[in-house]
Design a protein around this motif. Structure first.
Motif, PDB file in Angstrom:
ATOM      1  N   ALA A  24       2.563  10.111   5.905  1.00 21.71           N
ATOM      2  CA  ALA A  24       2.219  10.356   4.495  1.00 21.71           C
ATOM      3  C   ALA A  24       3.261   9.747   3.567  1.00 21.71           C
ATOM      4  CB  ALA A  24       2.081  11.853   4.247  1.00 21.71           C
ATOM      5  N   PHE A  25       4.512   9.824   3.945  1.00 21.57           N
ATOM      6  CA  PHE A  25       5.581   9.253   3.118  1.00 21.57           C
ATOM      7  C   PHE A  25       5.418   7.740   2.995  1.00 21.57           C
ATOM      8  CE2 PHE A  25       9.773   7.246   2.818  1.00 21.57           C
ATOM      9  CZ  PHE A  25      10.179   7.751   1.588  1.00 21.57           C
ATOM     10  N   MET A  27       2.668   5.969   3.528  1.00 20.77           N
ATOM     11  CA  MET A  27       1.362   5.591   3.002  1.00 20.77           C
ATOM     12  C   MET A  27       1.224   5.880   1.519  1.00 20.77           C
ATOM     13  SD  MET A  27      -0.398   4.288   5.471  1.00 20.77           S
ATOM     14  CE  MET A  27      -2.080   4.399   4.944  1.00 20.77           C
ATOM     15  N   HIS A  28       2.140   6.590   0.940  1.00 23.65           N
ATOM     16  CA  HIS A  28       2.077   6.930  -0.479  1.00 23.65           C
ATOM     17  C   HIS A  28       2.251   5.663  -1.314  1.00 23.65           C
ATOM     18  CE1 HIS A  28       3.250   8.483  -4.388  1.00 23.65           C
ATOM     19  NE2 HIS A  28       2.672   9.611  -4.025  1.00 23.65           N
ATOM     20  N   PRO A  29       1.298   5.332  -2.190  1.00 24.21           N
ATOM     21  CA  PRO A  29       1.425   4.114  -2.995  1.00 24.21           C
ATOM     22  C   PRO A  29       2.514   4.266  -4.057  1.00 24.21           C
ATOM     23  CG  PRO A  29      -0.501   5.357  -3.660  1.00 24.21           C
ATOM     24  CD  PRO A  29       0.073   6.057  -2.458  1.00 24.21           C
ATOM     25  N   ASN A  30       3.094   3.130  -4.427  1.00 27.34           N
ATOM     26  CA  ASN A  30       4.089   3.140  -5.495  1.00 27.34           C
ATOM     27  C   ASN A  30       3.416   3.486  -6.817  1.00 27.34           C
ATOM     28  OD1 ASN A  30       6.084   2.367  -3.753  1.00 27.34           O
ATOM     29  ND2 ASN A  30       5.846   0.193  -4.186  1.00 27.34           N
ATOM     30  N   ASP A  31       4.131   4.158  -7.669  1.00 28.68           N
ATOM     31  CA  ASP A  31       3.614   4.490  -8.988  1.00 28.68           C
ATOM     32  C   ASP A  31       3.807   3.268  -9.886  1.00 28.68           C
ATOM     33  OD1 ASP A  31       2.583   5.829 -11.131  1.00 28.68           O
ATOM     34  OD2 ASP A  31       4.464   6.828 -11.633  1.00 28.68           O
TER      35      ASP A  31
END
Length: 154
Positions: A24-25, A27-31
């Motif tokens: 999950a860490f 795969m989290h897209p950049n803001d």
């Protein structure tokens, strides 16, 4: 006795939970921030140039884009542009709007359009022209006096 922990159900549940947190860490897209879309109208000038794109950024924070060597079936049309900025990505979509009663008159033109809404910085620029099947991409640092030419692909 120490190795018996690897055969317990709790160990595998805990390992699975840790693996999911790690996935999950990563795969989290950049803001990237909020998307902003601007519109521009292209002005056509007769030309015999080869296809390319010139980017120019001036002192007044105007980004001027010259799309050279655009082949048109008629001059009775408009080329309009949607410029979308998301973070440091700029996507430019080109749309051809032809007059229904246009007379066929094949010409090659240069199209000039600009915007003053993009702040200085280094950007990835992508121009997509679905109607012609052409595109161009590259990076460009928006600083006063900078120019760059991008190659157009089909």
């Amino acid at each position: 006795m120490v190795l018996s922990i690897f055969t317990s159900v709790e160990f595998y549940i805990f390992s699975f939970a840790i693996a999911m947190v790690i996935v999950a860490f990563f795969m989290h897209p950049n803001d990237k921030g909020e998307a902003q879309t601007f519109f521009a109208h292209g002005f056509m000038l007769l030309s015999d140039s080869e296809p390319s794109i010139e980017l120019k950024y001036d002192d007044e924070r105007n980004l001027t884009i010259v799309r050279r060597g655009v082949f048109l079936n008629t001059l009775q049309c408009e080329l309009n542009y949607a410029i979308t900025v998301i973070g440091k990505d700029i996507k430019i979509s080109e749309k051809l709007v032809a007059d229904r009663d246009a007379v066929l008159n094949q010409q090659t033109v240069d199209v000039v359009f600009s915007t003053d809404r993009i702040v200085p910085g280094k950007y990835h620029i992508y121009l997509d022209s679905l109607w012609s099947g052409q595109w161009a991409a590259g990076t460009f640092r928006l600083e006063s006096g900078r120019c760059k030419t991008l190659e157009v692909h089909t």
